[in-house]
Design a protein around this motif. Structure first.
Motif, mmCIF file in Angstrom:
data_model
loop_
_atom_site.group_PDB
_atom_site.id
_atom_site.type_symbol
_atom_site.label_atom_id
_atom_site.label_comp_id
_atom_site.label_asym_id
_atom_site.label_seq_id
_atom_site.Cartn_x
_atom_site.Cartn_y
_atom_site.Cartn_z
ATOM 1 N N ASP A 232 1.162 -1.421 -0.354
ATOM 2 C CA ASP A 232 -0.541 0.243 0.023
ATOM 3 C C ASP A 232 1.028 1.113 -0.145
ATOM 4 O OD1 ASP A 232 -1.464 2.617 0.052
ATOM 5 O OD2 ASP A 232 -3.044 0.766 2.016
ATOM 6 N N ASP A 233 0.960 2.203 -0.778
ATOM 7 C CA ASP A 233 1.679 3.273 -1.257
ATOM 8 C C ASP A 233 1.186 4.411 -1.286
ATOM 9 O OD1 ASP A 233 0.617 3.250 -3.825
ATOM 10 O OD2 ASP A 233 2.486 3.221 -4.573
ATOM 11 N N LYS A 234 -0.388 4.698 -0.985
ATOM 12 C CA LYS A 234 -0.970 5.610 -0.977
ATOM 13 C C LYS A 234 -0.504 6.328 0.351
ATOM 14 C CE LYS A 234 -4.910 3.342 -0.521
ATOM 15 N NZ LYS A 234 -4.170 1.793 -0.907
ATOM 16 N N GLU A 235 -0.958 7.884 1.262
ATOM 17 C CA GLU A 235 -0.273 8.415 1.704
ATOM 18 C C GLU A 235 -0.865 9.011 2.917
ATOM 19 O OE1 GLU A 235 0.795 12.907 0.088
ATOM 20 O OE2 GLU A 235 -1.183 12.537 -1.450
ATOM 21 N N ASP A 236 -1.621 7.705 3.029
ATOM 22 C CA ASP A 236 -2.427 7.240 4.771
ATOM 23 C C ASP A 236 -0.982 6.224 5.801
ATOM 24 O OD1 ASP A 236 -3.149 5.533 3.175
ATOM 25 O OD2 ASP A 236 -4.279 4.842 4.296
ATOM 26 N N TRP A 237 -0.211 5.382 4.044
ATOM 27 C CA TRP A 237 1.216 5.071 4.559
ATOM 28 C C TRP A 237 2.572 5.844 3.873
ATOM 29 C CZ3 TRP A 237 0.823 1.052 7.409
ATOM 30 C CH2 TRP A 237 -0.213 0.217 8.048
ATOM 31 N N ILE A 238 2.602 5.879 3.086
ATOM 32 C CA ILE A 238 3.682 6.605 2.626
ATOM 33 C C ILE A 238 3.876 8.136 2.499
ATOM 34 C CG2 ILE A 238 5.510 6.576 0.580
ATOM 35 C CD1 ILE A 238 5.033 4.339 2.150
ATOM 36 N N LYS A 239 4.808 9.195 2.888
ATOM 37 C CA LYS A 239 4.894 10.497 2.339
ATOM 38 C C LYS A 239 4.852 10.878 1.877
ATOM 39 C CE LYS A 239 6.505 14.436 5.002
ATOM 40 N NZ LYS A 239 5.759 15.177 5.278
ATOM 41 N N LYS A 240 4.131 12.132 0.500
ATOM 42 C CA LYS A 240 5.746 12.048 -0.155
ATOM 43 C C LYS A 240 5.244 13.339 -0.529
ATOM 44 C CE LYS A 240 2.611 8.333 -2.658
ATOM 45 N NZ LYS A 240 1.684 7.752 -3.455
ATOM 46 N N ILE A 241 6.268 13.816 -1.166
ATOM 47 C CA ILE A 241 6.311 15.470 -1.188
ATOM 48 C C ILE A 241 6.431 15.372 -3.071
ATOM 49 C CG2 ILE A 241 8.386 17.499 -0.537
ATOM 50 C CD1 ILE A 241 8.950 15.932 1.683
ATOM 51 N N LYS A 242 5.535 16.697 -3.152
ATOM 52 C CA LYS A 242 5.487 16.935 -4.887
ATOM 53 C C LYS A 242 5.689 15.103 -5.170
ATOM 54 C CE LYS A 242 7.785 20.899 -4.321
ATOM 55 N NZ LYS A 242 9.423 22.234 -4.656
ATOM 56 N N GLY A 243 5.173 14.957 -4.865
ATOM 57 C CA GLY A 243 4.579 13.352 -5.305
ATOM 58 C C GLY A 243 6.094 12.462 -6.075
ATOM 59 N N GLU A 244 7.458 12.929 -4.638
ATOM 60 C CA GLU A 244 8.185 11.976 -5.037
ATOM 61 C C GLU A 244 7.687 10.780 -3.475
ATOM 62 O OE1 GLU A 244 13.009 12.100 -3.867
ATOM 63 O OE2 GLU A 244 12.248 13.625 -5.374
ATOM 64 N N LYS A 245 8.380 9.788 -2.895
ATOM 65 C CA LYS A 245 7.771 9.287 -1.666
ATOM 66 C C LYS A 245 9.550 9.152 -0.967
ATOM 67 C CE LYS A 245 5.277 5.590 -4.241
ATOM 68 N NZ LYS A 245 5.661 3.779 -5.002
ATOM 69 N N VAL A 246 9.184 9.699 -0.006
ATOM 70 C CA VAL A 246 10.188 10.370 1.245
ATOM 71 C C VAL A 246 10.126 8.996 2.471
ATOM 72 C CG1 VAL A 246 10.510 12.349 0.077
ATOM 73 C CG2 VAL A 246 9.005 11.238 2.549
ATOM 74 N N GLY A 247 9.770 7.705 2.329
ATOM 75 C CA GLY A 247 9.625 7.538 2.765
ATOM 76 C C GLY A 247 7.863 6.807 3.641
#
Length: 275
Positions: A232-247
């Motif tokens: 699951d790589d949605k934003e409730d699991w993965i933090k994204k900055i300007k579309g880039e996954k940062v962890g």
């Protein structure tokens, strides 16, 4: 500074080694369904990886529940895909004929060449024939089901009681309104969807949150670190900055640390787990 903001930092090499060698592996539902979706080589690699860490596997009850509800659905879906694709391919010929007919109706010269029409039909029929061969060689996914059972049997956590679930659902309403992870990104798609099993109604929109709470409880009760594997790589699991996954979302790491009295969690996807 890291003491108060650990959610923003990846584990050091020594911390990761500690988690990897002593922590418990928790697999999300989407990862447990991958063996039914992967091609044969990738499937065998993943099953071997599960076996390699099976002494330190623990699965939240919520994951077990969702896995069993989707397991047979996935087996049937895999078989049906051949029929769906075959129908789409066969329709391509009639679609081509309809397109030419539509555009040539009021055109002085446009027409479908008979020789090319025949070649196109022959190519489609060859693809369909190959598809039938692939269907006949489709693996028996019931074998996969039995292999998964042998690996994960006895590694499922106990279910929450209905009162515990109701409290989580109440808390979830507030968390989702404030976009506190996990689960809020799925809320609208799963709204009003439920599962009924063993005399308990489960609200799908809070499935991720229930799984998260069960994982925290297990880590706290047993004082163990956790490696959570989820695709699951949605934003409730993965933090994204300007579309880039940062962890992982920092709040997840911080909440886990806080609620388990200092235990650590490492979150990754199937690809990273296999690597």
């Amino acid at each position: 500074m890291k003491q108060y903001f650990s959610g923003f930092y990846s584990p050091t090499e020594s911390e990761f080694k500690e988690i990897w060698t002593k922590g418990y592996f928790v697999f999300d539902t989407n990862v447990l369904l991958n063996p039914y979706r992967f091609q044969s080589v990738a499937r065998e690699v993943l099953l071997k990886a599960f076996i390699a860490v099976e002494e330190r596997i623990w699965i939240p009850y919520q994951v077990g529940l969702e896995y069993h509800f989707h397991m047979m659905e996935e087996i049937i879906k895999q078989r049906k895909e051949y029929e769906i694709l075959e129908m789409k391919l066969l329709n391509k010929v009639s679609e081509l004929e309809a397109d030419y007919k539509k555009h040539s109706a009021r055109h002085t010269h446009l027409k479908l060449p008979q020789s090319l029409h025949q070649k196109y039909s022959e190519i489609i029929n060859e693809i369909v024939a190959d598809l039938k061969i692939q269907k006949s060689n489709h693996p028996d996914l019931n074998d996969v089901k039995e292999k998964m059972l042998s690996i994960f049997d006895g590694k499922i956590g106990a279910p929450f009681e209905e009162k515990q679930l109701e409290k989580i659902y109440e808390d979830g309403e507030v968390r989702y309104l404030n976009k506190i992870p996990p689960g809020w990104a799925d809320a609208s798609d799963k709204k009003n969807k439920t599962k009924y099993y063993n005399e308990i109604h489960y609200k799908d929109e809070y499935g991720d949150l229930v799984m998260w709470k069960q994982t925290i409880k297990y880590a706290k009760d047993n004082q163990v670190d956790v490696l959570l594997v989820t695709d699951d790589d949605k934003e409730d699991w993965i933090k994204k900055i300007k579309g880039e996954k940062v962890g992982p979302q920092p709040e997840l790491i911080q909440e886990f640390y806080r609620e388990t009295n200092g235990k650590k969690i490492y979150i990754c996807n199937t690809k990273s787990f296999l690597e």
